[in-house]
Design an enzyme around this catalytic site. Structure first.
Site, PDB file in Angstrom:
ATOM      1  N   TYR A 152     -58.859  -7.942   9.215  1.00 15.20           N
ATOM      2  CA  TYR A 152     -59.978  -6.628   9.661  1.00 15.20           C
ATOM      3  C   TYR A 152     -60.824  -6.522  10.066  1.00 15.20           C
ATOM      4  O   TYR A 152     -60.930  -5.363  10.615  1.00 15.20           O
ATOM      5  CB  TYR A 152     -59.780  -7.121   7.608  1.00 15.20           C
ATOM      6  CG  TYR A 152     -60.818  -5.365   7.108  1.00 15.20           C
ATOM      7  CD1 TYR A 152     -59.828  -4.736   7.134  1.00 15.20           C
ATOM      8  CD2 TYR A 152     -62.498  -5.719   7.542  1.00 15.20           C
ATOM      9  CE1 TYR A 152     -60.846  -3.487   6.754  1.00 15.20           C
ATOM     10  CE2 TYR A 152     -62.018  -4.191   6.659  1.00 15.20           C
ATOM     11  CZ  TYR A 152     -62.185  -3.204   6.743  1.00 15.20           C
ATOM     12  OH  TYR A 152     -62.047  -1.943   5.516  1.00 15.20           O
ATOM     13  N   LYS A 201     -60.327  -3.627  13.427  1.00 18.31           N
ATOM     14  CA  LYS A 201     -60.943  -2.350  12.905  1.00 18.31           C
ATOM     15  C   LYS A 201     -61.592  -3.115  14.275  1.00 18.31           C
ATOM     16  O   LYS A 201     -62.039  -2.053  15.350  1.00 18.31           O
ATOM     17  CB  LYS A 201     -61.860  -2.557  11.920  1.00 18.31           C
ATOM     18  CG  LYS A 201     -61.166  -2.110  10.895  1.00 18.31           C
ATOM     19  CD  LYS A 201     -61.281  -1.232  10.725  1.00 18.31           C
ATOM     20  CE  LYS A 201     -60.857  -0.757   9.145  1.00 18.31           C
ATOM     21  NZ  LYS A 201     -60.334   1.133   9.165  1.00 18.31           N
ATOM     22  N   VAL A 258     -66.409  -5.495  -5.743  1.00 19.94           N
ATOM     23  CA  VAL A 258     -66.867  -6.563  -6.435  1.00 19.94           C
ATOM     24  C   VAL A 258     -67.655  -5.296  -7.601  1.00 19.94           C
ATOM     25  O   VAL A 258     -67.232  -5.788  -8.497  1.00 19.94           O
ATOM     26  CB  VAL A 258     -68.365  -7.045  -5.787  1.00 19.94           C
ATOM     27  CG1 VAL A 258     -69.296  -5.485  -5.113  1.00 19.94           C
ATOM     28  CG2 VAL A 258     -69.435  -7.377  -7.219  1.00 19.94           C
ATOM     29  N   TYR A 274     -69.108 -14.863  -7.389  1.00 17.63           N
ATOM     30  CA  TYR A 274     -68.907 -15.606  -6.353  1.00 17.63           C
ATOM     31  C   TYR A 274     -70.245 -16.267  -5.915  1.00 17.63           C
ATOM     32  O   TYR A 274     -70.830 -15.368  -5.602  1.00 17.63           O
ATOM     33  CB  TYR A 274     -67.857 -15.583  -4.898  1.00 17.63           C
ATOM     34  CG  TYR A 274     -66.603 -14.202  -5.572  1.00 17.63           C
ATOM     35  CD1 TYR A 274     -65.944 -14.578  -7.475  1.00 17.63           C
ATOM     36  CD2 TYR A 274     -65.768 -13.284  -4.964  1.00 17.63           C
ATOM     37  CE1 TYR A 274     -64.938 -14.129  -7.228  1.00 17.63           C
ATOM     38  CE2 TYR A 274     -64.583 -12.569  -5.592  1.00 17.63           C
ATOM     39  CZ  TYR A 274     -64.313 -12.979  -6.697  1.00 17.63           C
ATOM     40  OH  TYR A 274     -63.255 -12.192  -6.904  1.00 17.63           O
ATOM     41  N   ASP A 333     -73.243 -18.530  -6.220  1.00 23.46           N
ATOM     42  CA  ASP A 333     -74.646 -18.221  -6.140  1.00 23.46           C
ATOM     43  C   ASP A 333     -75.155 -16.252  -6.470  1.00 23.46           C
ATOM     44  O   ASP A 333     -76.362 -16.169  -7.711  1.00 23.46           O
ATOM     45  CB  ASP A 333     -75.968 -19.099  -6.168  1.00 23.46           C
ATOM     46  CG  ASP A 333     -76.520 -18.693  -4.033  1.00 23.46           C
ATOM     47  OD1 ASP A 333     -75.538 -17.275  -3.898  1.00 23.46           O
ATOM     48  OD2 ASP A 333     -77.059 -19.491  -3.704  1.00 23.46           O
ATOM     49  N   GLN A 375     -75.644 -12.970  -2.072  1.00 22.90           N
ATOM     50  CA  GLN A 375     -75.868 -12.544  -0.972  1.00 22.90           C
ATOM     51  C   GLN A 375     -75.671 -10.781  -1.503  1.00 22.90           C
ATOM     52  O   GLN A 375     -75.590 -10.350  -2.570  1.00 22.90           O
ATOM     53  CB  GLN A 375     -74.004 -12.639  -1.006  1.00 22.90           C
ATOM     54  CG  GLN A 375     -73.032 -12.472  -1.527  1.00 22.90           C
ATOM     55  CD  GLN A 375     -73.017 -13.203  -2.878  1.00 22.90           C
ATOM     56  OE1 GLN A 375     -73.707 -14.275  -3.538  1.00 22.90           O
ATOM     57  NE2 GLN A 375     -71.776 -13.115  -2.765  1.00 22.90           N
TER      58      GLN A 375
HETATM   59  P1  NAD Z   1     -58.029   1.953   0.568  1.00 22.19           P
HETATM   60  O1  NAD Z   1     -56.880   0.813   0.781  1.00 22.19           O
HETATM   61  O2  NAD Z   1     -58.001   2.716  -1.107  1.00 22.19           O
HETATM   62  O3  NAD Z   1     -57.364   2.926   0.812  1.00 22.19           O
HETATM   63  C1  NAD Z   1     -56.221   3.154   2.414  1.00 22.19           C
HETATM   64  C2  NAD Z   1     -55.285   3.587   2.365  1.00 22.19           C
HETATM   65  O4  NAD Z   1     -54.789   3.267   3.234  1.00 22.19           O
HETATM   66  C3  NAD Z   1     -54.608   3.774   1.012  1.00 22.19           C
HETATM   67  O5  NAD Z   1     -54.212   4.936   0.732  1.00 22.19           O
HETATM   68  C4  NAD Z   1     -52.784   3.082   1.633  1.00 22.19           C
HETATM   69  O6  NAD Z   1     -51.372   3.205   0.750  1.00 22.19           O
HETATM   70  C5  NAD Z   1     -52.940   3.442   3.178  1.00 22.19           C
HETATM   71  N1  NAD Z   1     -52.340   2.867   4.154  1.00 22.19           N
HETATM   72  C6  NAD Z   1     -52.689   1.159   4.286  1.00 22.19           C
HETATM   73  N2  NAD Z   1     -51.983   0.515   5.342  1.00 22.19           N
HETATM   74  C7  NAD Z   1     -51.115   2.159   5.611  1.00 22.19           C
HETATM   75  C8  NAD Z   1     -50.370   2.187   7.294  1.00 22.19           C
HETATM   76  N3  NAD Z   1     -49.878   0.815   7.766  1.00 22.19           N
HETATM   77  N4  NAD Z   1     -49.514   3.492   7.345  1.00 22.19           N
HETATM   78  C9  NAD Z   1     -49.947   4.044   6.457  1.00 22.19           C
HETATM   79  N5  NAD Z   1     -51.211   4.510   4.862  1.00 22.19           N
HETATM   80  C10 NAD Z   1     -51.329   3.145   5.300  1.00 22.19           C
HETATM   81  O7  NAD Z   1     -59.319   2.101   1.099  1.00 22.19           O
HETATM   82  P2  NAD Z   1     -60.827   2.277   1.261  1.00 22.19           P
HETATM   83  O8  NAD Z   1     -62.292   2.331   0.115  1.00 22.19           O
HETATM   84  O9  NAD Z   1     -60.510   4.240   0.606  1.00 22.19           O
HETATM   85  O10 NAD Z   1     -60.724   2.914   2.682  1.00 22.19           O
HETATM   86  C11 NAD Z   1     -59.941   3.680   3.301  1.00 22.19           C
HETATM   87  C12 NAD Z   1     -60.839   3.327   5.260  1.00 22.19           C
HETATM   88  O11 NAD Z   1     -61.605   3.090   5.367  1.00 22.19           O
HETATM   89  C13 NAD Z   1     -60.065   2.083   5.479  1.00 22.19           C
HETATM   90  O12 NAD Z   1     -59.643   2.355   6.910  1.00 22.19           O
HETATM   91  C14 NAD Z   1     -61.269   0.907   5.369  1.00 22.19           C
HETATM   92  O13 NAD Z   1     -61.441  -0.147   6.022  1.00 22.19           O
HETATM   93  C15 NAD Z   1     -62.381   1.776   5.137  1.00 22.19           C
HETATM   94  N6  NAD Z   1     -63.577   1.187   4.956  1.00 22.19           N
HETATM   95  C16 NAD Z   1     -63.734   1.530   3.703  1.00 22.19           C
HETATM   96  C17 NAD Z   1     -65.027   0.716   3.165  1.00 22.19           C
HETATM   97  C18 NAD Z   1     -65.092   1.007   1.328  1.00 22.19           C
HETATM   98  O14 NAD Z   1     -66.013   0.273   1.348  1.00 22.19           O
HETATM   99  N7  NAD Z   1     -64.178   1.629   0.830  1.00 22.19           N
HETATM  100  C19 NAD Z   1     -65.404   0.275   3.550  1.00 22.19           C
HETATM  101  C20 NAD Z   1     -65.695   0.538   4.919  1.00 22.19           C
HETATM  102  C21 NAD Z   1     -64.949   0.658   5.543  1.00 22.19           C
HETATM  103  N1  UDP Z   2     -67.824 -10.534  -5.198  1.00 23.35           N
HETATM  104  C1  UDP Z   2     -68.197 -11.013  -6.473  1.00 23.35           C
HETATM  105  N2  UDP Z   2     -67.257 -11.518  -7.578  1.00 23.35           N
HETATM  106  C2  UDP Z   2     -66.591 -10.214  -7.039  1.00 23.35           C
HETATM  107  C3  UDP Z   2     -65.949  -9.665  -6.126  1.00 23.35           C
HETATM  108  C4  UDP Z   2     -66.468  -9.279  -4.928  1.00 23.35           C
HETATM  109  O1  UDP Z   2     -69.177 -11.989  -6.571  1.00 23.35           O
HETATM  110  O2  UDP Z   2     -65.393 -10.180  -8.586  1.00 23.35           O
HETATM  111  C5  UDP Z   2     -68.842 -10.589  -3.821  1.00 23.35           C
HETATM  112  C6  UDP Z   2     -68.282 -11.352  -2.617  1.00 23.35           C
HETATM  113  O3  UDP Z   2     -68.005 -12.275  -2.204  1.00 23.35           O
HETATM  114  C7  UDP Z   2     -68.845 -10.412  -1.998  1.00 23.35           C
HETATM  115  C8  UDP Z   2     -69.918  -9.007  -2.441  1.00 23.35           C
HETATM  116  O4  UDP Z   2     -69.234  -9.253  -3.510  1.00 23.35           O
HETATM  117  O5  UDP Z   2     -70.482 -11.426  -1.160  1.00 23.35           O
HETATM  118  C9  UDP Z   2     -68.933  -7.609  -1.976  1.00 23.35           C
HETATM  119  O6  UDP Z   2     -67.388  -7.940  -1.921  1.00 23.35           O
HETATM  120  P1  UDP Z   2     -66.667  -7.415  -2.054  1.00 23.35           P
HETATM  121  O7  UDP Z   2     -65.043  -7.417  -1.737  1.00 23.35           O
HETATM  122  O8  UDP Z   2     -66.805  -6.155  -2.944  1.00 23.35           O
HETATM  123  O9  UDP Z   2     -66.535  -6.702   0.033  1.00 23.35           O
HETATM  124  P2  UDP Z   2     -67.348  -7.229   1.105  1.00 23.35           P
HETATM  125  O10 UDP Z   2     -67.337  -8.680   0.969  1.00 23.35           O
HETATM  126  O11 UDP Z   2     -65.905  -6.775   1.735  1.00 23.35           O
HETATM  127  O12 UDP Z   2     -68.359  -6.610   1.113  1.00 23.35           O
END
Ligand code: NAD
Ligand code: UDP
Length: 308
Positions: free
Chosen positions: A143, A147, A185, A202, A204, A207
């Site tokens: 991931y 990205k 989370v 997850y 302590d 984070q």
């Molecule tokens: P999500 O998983 O809900 O949405 C992703 C969508 O993309 C889904 O509908 C999935 O079916 C579709 N998808 C995945 N692979 C595909 C493929 N190969 N072809 C066509 N469709 C595909 O996630 P989200 O939280 O809505 O995130 C959307 C975007 O924002 C992502 O690119 C993610 O990396 C980025 N992003 C999200 C967060 C967050 O906290 N939600 C943080 C940073 C970046």
């Molecule tokens: N996390 C947690 N319990 C959960 C899911 C996640 O403590 O049930 C923690 C995880 O280890 C991380 C933070 O929450 O430190 C955010 O996790 P998430 O998967 O939401 O996002 P990301 O790590 O990608 O920022």
């Protein structure tokens, strides 16, 4: 305008589509439904200005659009680690296909990148200039590195082919429509508390993360798309909380008797994360408006309705 949203059936994508449809645009939603669902976009299905295409972006496609919001990619560690090779294909081949499309049809292209490009950051908070601390062979790299390559591709298509790009680095976003089994989370804690199960912290729990409500984030994406600065621009809420604080907040809001259980910290889990949003403020006139407490209320109400 005619606007293509890849990943439009997902969490953020579907909220973005709601805004674009309400603004009177024609929207094409492209999704393979890996983590997205028709339920998220159901209300637009019979609207003549809305079109849904089931398509996997790792395959090329020919379409016409004025703007492309490129969001397709699973965002939760549980889902993007389920098939890591597919995740990196989606980020690299998928983004290449969508940039190729943008080049051919001369569409403006916005990449949904992520704070994960900073990895486990040793600079805090993270400004866009920080180049990150990413483990290129770890379990998050499909991931994170995916990205990072997607950003590289966007900037190379811009320099080499004049593609009109915008790059958003999205920090942890939450809100209604996150999947019950999303694994992130906020949704985990809310679902666990509503179901009377212990909240899984997850490590302590010391984070930190900074949580942005989805409506604020979507506003930021649209502002970025429709102005001149190409980015990258951090979009997130600078309010920073430990995971333990988040658990206690959700516990207090749903069920003060809910237990907390401690589980192993996944490898490469970033220790701290907080966006520096100076650029978003300067170029987009954007800052988040919805405090965590208010956003959690709306999120809890949505889960409560679905789980019942
Ligand atoms: P999500 O998983 O809900 O949405 C992703 C969508 O993309 C889904 O509908 C999935 O079916 C579709 N998808 C995945 N692979 C595909 C493929 N190969 N072809 C066509 N469709 C595909 O996630 P989200 O939280 O809505 O995130 C959307 C975007 O924002 C992502 O690119 C993610 O990396 C980025 N992003 C999200 C967060 C967050 O906290 N939600 C943080 C940073 C970046
Ligand atoms: N996390 C947690 N319990 C959960 C899911 C996640 O403590 O049930 C923690 C995880 O280890 C991380 C933070 O929450 O430190 C955010 O996790 P998430 O998967 O939401 O996002 P990301 O790590 O990608 O920022």
């Amino acid at each position: 305008m005619r606007i293509l949203v890849t990943g439009g059936a997902g969490f953020i994508g579907s909220h973005l589509i709601d805004r674009l449809m309400a603004a009177g645009h024609e929207v094409i939603c492209l999704d393979n439904f890996f983590t997205g669902t028709k339920r998220n976009i159901f209300k637009w299905m019979n609207n003549p200005y809305f079109e849904l295409i089931r398509h996997d972006i790792t395959e090329p496609i020919r379409l016409e659009a004025d703007q492309i919001y490129h969001l397709a990619c699973p965002a939760s560690p549980v889902h993007y680690q389920y098939n890591p090779v597919k995740t990196i294909k989606t980020n690299v081949i998928g983004t290449l296909n969508m940039l190729g499309l943008a080049k051919r049809i001369k569409a403006r292209f916005l990449l949904a990148s992520t704070s994960e490009v900073y990895g486990d950051p040793d600079v805090h908070p993270q400004p866009e200039e920080y180049r990150g601390n990413v483990n290129c062979i770890g379990i998050r790299s499909c991931y994170d590195e995916g990205k990072r390559v997607a950003e590289t591709l966007a900037f190379d298509y811009h320099r080499q082919n004049n593609v009109d790009i915008r790059v958003a680095r999205i920090f942890n976003t939450y809100g209604p429509r996150m999947l019950e089994n999303d694994g992130r989370v906020v949704s985990n804690f809310v679902v666990q508390a509503l179901q009377g199960k212990p909240l899984t912290v997850y490590g302590d729990g010391l984070q930190t993360r900074s949580f942005c409500y989805v409506d604020d984030l979507v506003e930021g994406l649209m502002r970025l798309m429709n102005q001149d600065y190409i980015g990258p621009v951090n979009l997130g809420n600078p309010g920073e909380y430990t995971i333990l604080e988040l658990a206690q907040k959700i516990q207090a809001m749903i069920n003060p008797d809910a237990e907390l259980v401690y589980k192993d910290l996944p490898s490469d889990d970033p220790k701290q994360r907080q966006p520096d949003i100076t650029k978003a403020k300067k170029y987009l006139g954007w800052k988040p408006t919805i405090p965590l407490q208010d956003g959690l209320k709306l999120t809890i109400a949505d889960f409560r309705e679905r789980l019942v």
